[in-house]
Design a protein around this motif. Sequence first.
Motif, mmCIF file in Angstrom:
data_model
loop_
_atom_site.group_PDB
_atom_site.id
_atom_site.type_symbol
_atom_site.label_atom_id
_atom_site.label_comp_id
_atom_site.label_asym_id
_atom_site.label_seq_id
_atom_site.Cartn_x
_atom_site.Cartn_y
_atom_site.Cartn_z
ATOM 1 N N GLY A 99 0.829 -1.199 0.000
ATOM 2 C CA GLY A 99 0.000 0.000 0.000
ATOM 3 C C GLY A 99 0.863 1.249 0.000
ATOM 4 N N VAL A 101 0.854 5.362 1.228
ATOM 5 C CA VAL A 101 0.262 6.505 1.921
ATOM 6 C C VAL A 101 1.060 7.724 1.480
ATOM 7 C CG1 VAL A 101 -0.110 7.629 4.141
ATOM 8 C CG2 VAL A 101 -0.568 5.181 3.892
ATOM 9 N N PHE A 143 -3.768 5.615 -0.505
ATOM 10 C CA PHE A 143 -4.329 6.528 0.494
ATOM 11 C C PHE A 143 -3.550 7.834 0.392
ATOM 12 C CE2 PHE A 143 -4.482 8.735 4.491
ATOM 13 C CZ PHE A 143 -5.786 8.575 4.926
ATOM 14 N N LYS A 162 -10.007 7.067 8.456
ATOM 15 C CA LYS A 162 -9.729 6.391 7.188
ATOM 16 C C LYS A 162 -8.303 5.837 7.164
ATOM 17 C CE LYS A 162 -13.018 9.009 4.351
ATOM 18 N NZ LYS A 162 -13.177 10.007 3.249
ATOM 19 N N TYR A 163 -7.372 6.589 7.752
ATOM 20 C CA TYR A 163 -5.984 6.112 7.814
ATOM 21 C C TYR A 163 -5.886 4.886 8.716
ATOM 22 C CZ TYR A 163 -0.981 6.022 8.907
ATOM 23 O OH TYR A 163 0.324 5.629 9.086
ATOM 24 N N TYR A 166 -7.188 2.032 6.794
ATOM 25 C CA TYR A 166 -6.278 1.641 5.709
ATOM 26 C C TYR A 166 -5.144 0.778 6.247
ATOM 27 C CZ TYR A 166 -3.398 2.146 1.494
ATOM 28 O OH TYR A 166 -2.659 1.900 0.359
ATOM 29 N N LYS A 171 -8.659 -5.456 3.101
ATOM 30 C CA LYS A 171 -8.744 -4.666 1.872
ATOM 31 C C LYS A 171 -10.106 -4.779 1.201
ATOM 32 C CE LYS A 171 -6.828 -8.240 -1.161
ATOM 33 N NZ LYS A 171 -5.819 -8.551 -2.184
#
Length: 227
Positions: A99, A101, A143, A162-163, A166, A171
């Motif tokens: 992922g 960020v 993200f 949301k973080y 995540y 997922k």
Amino acid sequence: MGVDSKLKTLIVIGHPNIQDSRTQQFFKEAVQTFENVTFFDATAGLEIEKAQQLMVDHQRIILQFPLYWYSCPACLKDWLDQILSLSGIEETLANKELGLVVSLGVKSSEFQAGGREKFTLSELMRPFEAIANKFNMSYLPIFSLSNLSYLTEIETKQALIKYQQYVSMEKSFSFEISEQWHLEQLLKIQKNHPKFEEKIQMLIEEIEENRDELSTLEHSLKEMKEE
């Protein structure tokens, strides 16, 4: 299936000045109580063997960095060059999740056709998607977070949740998974802050009472998408 409490996430930070970054401190504080989240500073010496072992021990690997000239900072690129050249790294990364960020200096809305930056963030981050493909990893949606000064108080709180999701939530999003995630967070608060026990219990009961309605809504939305 709800939140996978066994999911272990490794967050590799590639920022040349972490301590002075308001955004990086925001991220770190958001998950400081999450037991299965590990931070690794890619700028604190290469520590290749330690990094590789951390990747072995964690299922989700997140690269966290500010956008520098439409890519990651040089410190993270150098670190990746070293890591991805290791012997046996293919076996280490296979079937894990990757992922991103990405913190932005402008509003997220600028990254679209017709916006000031013209290109979407997904387009700019394609090299990372190629890395995930090369090493047989599952590539997560990106993200991104705009400069915190652009966000209202409510938007900042929403970004925090949301973080957290995540980093720690499965997922495959569904109302059921999201609901279970929120329940787990409430139970943690209830355990650590007994004075809020009564209020939290009321919230938990309210969520559970609305479970059937949420399931029906999710089913209806799924049918609409399939039509």
